[in-house]
Design an enzyme around this catalytic site. Sequence first.
Site, PDB file in Angstrom:
ATOM      1  N   ILE A   1     -38.937   7.929 -52.847  1.00  0.00           N
ATOM      2  CA  ILE A   1     -37.878   7.277 -52.061  1.00  0.00           C
ATOM      3  C   ILE A   1     -38.476   6.885 -50.716  1.00  0.00           C
ATOM      4  CG2 ILE A   1     -35.565   7.590 -51.080  1.00  0.00           C
ATOM      5  CD1 ILE A   1     -35.677   7.946 -54.179  1.00  0.00           C
TER       6      ILE A   1
ATOM      7  N   TYR B   1     -46.026  21.816 -54.011  1.00  0.00           N
ATOM      8  CA  TYR B   1     -44.783  21.027 -54.058  1.00  0.00           C
ATOM      9  C   TYR B   1     -44.193  21.067 -55.468  1.00  0.00           C
ATOM     10  CZ  TYR B   1     -41.653  17.049 -53.079  1.00  0.00           C
ATOM     11  OH  TYR B   1     -40.548  16.235 -52.904  1.00  0.00           O
TER      12      TYR B   1
HETATM   13  P1  NAD Z   1     -37.859  13.460 -44.395  1.00  0.00           P
HETATM   14  O1  NAD Z   1     -39.130  13.952 -43.866  1.00  0.00           O
HETATM   15  O2  NAD Z   1     -37.384  12.086 -44.059  1.00  0.00           O
HETATM   16  O3  NAD Z   1     -36.681  14.469 -44.044  1.00  0.00           O
HETATM   17  C1  NAD Z   1     -36.826  15.845 -44.192  1.00  0.00           C
HETATM   18  C2  NAD Z   1     -36.002  16.536 -43.134  1.00  0.00           C
HETATM   19  O4  NAD Z   1     -36.147  17.953 -43.352  1.00  0.00           O
HETATM   20  C3  NAD Z   1     -36.479  16.250 -41.708  1.00  0.00           C
HETATM   21  O5  NAD Z   1     -35.386  15.929 -40.897  1.00  0.00           O
HETATM   22  C4  NAD Z   1     -37.148  17.555 -41.267  1.00  0.00           C
HETATM   23  O6  NAD Z   1     -37.033  17.790 -39.881  1.00  0.00           O
HETATM   24  C5  NAD Z   1     -36.362  18.561 -42.092  1.00  0.00           C
HETATM   25  N1  NAD Z   1     -37.096  19.807 -42.294  1.00  0.00           N
HETATM   26  C6  NAD Z   1     -38.365  19.959 -42.734  1.00  0.00           C
HETATM   27  N2  NAD Z   1     -38.693  21.259 -42.736  1.00  0.00           N
HETATM   28  C7  NAD Z   1     -37.606  21.945 -42.307  1.00  0.00           C
HETATM   29  C8  NAD Z   1     -37.332  23.320 -42.097  1.00  0.00           C
HETATM   30  N3  NAD Z   1     -38.234  24.263 -42.318  1.00  0.00           N
HETATM   31  N4  NAD Z   1     -36.095  23.658 -41.661  1.00  0.00           N
HETATM   32  C9  NAD Z   1     -35.169  22.726 -41.400  1.00  0.00           C
HETATM   33  N5  NAD Z   1     -35.378  21.404 -41.570  1.00  0.00           N
HETATM   34  C10 NAD Z   1     -36.586  21.022 -42.013  1.00  0.00           C
HETATM   35  O7  NAD Z   1     -37.979  13.641 -45.990  1.00  0.00           O
HETATM   36  P2  NAD Z   1     -37.102  13.084 -47.207  1.00  0.00           P
HETATM   37  O8  NAD Z   1     -37.981  12.182 -47.977  1.00  0.00           O
HETATM   38  O9  NAD Z   1     -35.761  12.648 -46.791  1.00  0.00           O
HETATM   39  O10 NAD Z   1     -37.013  14.428 -48.066  1.00  0.00           O
HETATM   40  C11 NAD Z   1     -35.847  15.201 -48.162  1.00  0.00           C
HETATM   41  C12 NAD Z   1     -35.931  16.044 -49.406  1.00  0.00           C
HETATM   42  O11 NAD Z   1     -36.027  15.209 -50.555  1.00  0.00           O
HETATM   43  C13 NAD Z   1     -37.145  16.983 -49.459  1.00  0.00           C
HETATM   44  O12 NAD Z   1     -36.755  18.209 -50.029  1.00  0.00           O
HETATM   45  C14 NAD Z   1     -38.096  16.245 -50.379  1.00  0.00           C
HETATM   46  O13 NAD Z   1     -38.974  17.121 -51.037  1.00  0.00           O
HETATM   47  C15 NAD Z   1     -37.109  15.619 -51.349  1.00  0.00           C
HETATM   48  N6  NAD Z   1     -37.631  14.480 -52.070  1.00  0.00           N
HETATM   49  C16 NAD Z   1     -38.123  13.400 -51.395  1.00  0.00           C
HETATM   50  C17 NAD Z   1     -38.624  12.344 -52.121  1.00  0.00           C
HETATM   51  C18 NAD Z   1     -39.187  11.118 -51.459  1.00  0.00           C
HETATM   52  O14 NAD Z   1     -39.882  10.352 -52.141  1.00  0.00           O
HETATM   53  N7  NAD Z   1     -38.925  10.868 -50.193  1.00  0.00           N
HETATM   54  C19 NAD Z   1     -38.613  12.381 -53.527  1.00  0.00           C
HETATM   55  C20 NAD Z   1     -38.095  13.495 -54.162  1.00  0.00           C
HETATM   56  C21 NAD Z   1     -37.601  14.546 -53.423  1.00  0.00           C
END
Ligand code: NAD
Length: 251
Positions: A190, A157
């Site tokens: 988040i 990651y």
């Molecule tokens: P989440 O799991 O709520 O949403 C992620 C979405 O991406 C889901 O709808 C899933 O179906 C979709 N997805 C996953 N793999 C996929 C693929 N191969 N093709 C198409 N869609 C796909 O997660 P989130 O927390 O909203 O995360 C969203 C982004 O934010 C990610 O890139 C994550 O790394 C980043 N992020 C999240 C956090 C956190 O703490 N939640 C912090 C920093 C960055």
Amino acid sequence: MTRYDFSGKVAVVTGGASGIGEACARLLAEAGAKVVIADYDADLGEKVAAGIGSEGAVSFTAVDVSQPDQMERAVAKAVDDYGGLHLAVNNAGIGGPQGPTGEYPLDGWQKVIDINLSGVFYGLRYEIPAMLDSGGGSIVNMASILGSVGFAQSVAYVAAKHGVVGMTKSAALEYSNQGIRVNSIGPGFIKTPLIEESLDDEATKVVTSLHPIGRLGTSEEVASLVAFLCSDDASFCTGGYYVVDGAYTAQ
Ligand code: NAD
């Protein structure tokens, strides 16, 4: 109510069926953009698309961002359905397995790199030509605080997110004089399904304590930064990496 006006703009949001992506899709649509939610969860994606925005303003397309031909089709759908592409949020991502680098599962490494790193590249690869044809635009790539600092047990990651920050800078250098701005953002932890599914109560407490602000962030707080970077208010912002992290990386 949002302060932005994206009427006449077309946006693609990958991973827009849940969490941060859903909040971004909602905010862009509220501000008048036509939005294509591109996600591999079709059930959720269809539901979310139907629940956001006025009739016909938000559509869903099933895509696995780690497959370049599928990403190409998602971008083509936005152009076919709505006549162009101006905004893109390359947000789809997974957490991946946890474990020390010396024992890290090889298949887990590959999966995280395929989705979180290559998936963002495939986004850029097809969005940029569509945006050039549409007169320019703004792209926001979802990195993380772990795009600038390390985190134990999460080598894939961390590597992928650092890579997202780097590819953002390269793309910005190439296209800033052709009307396309490219930025990445670094959310702290988040409250989304991704975090809720991977951290138990105890781990959530520990992670919360790493944020000087004393809480986790919300998807809406991340979407606010995305909307700003998509808007003309950010007209001089390109090639940047912006954190939204409750001072996590200030320490
Ligand atoms: P989440 O799991 O709520 O949403 C992620 C979405 O991406 C889901 O709808 C899933 O179906 C979709 N997805 C996953 N793999 C996929 C693929 N191969 N093709 C198409 N869609 C796909 O997660 P989130 O927390 O909203 O995360 C969203 C982004 O934010 C990610 O890139 C994550 O790394 C980043 N992020 C999240 C956090 C956190 O703490 N939640 C912090 C920093 C960055």
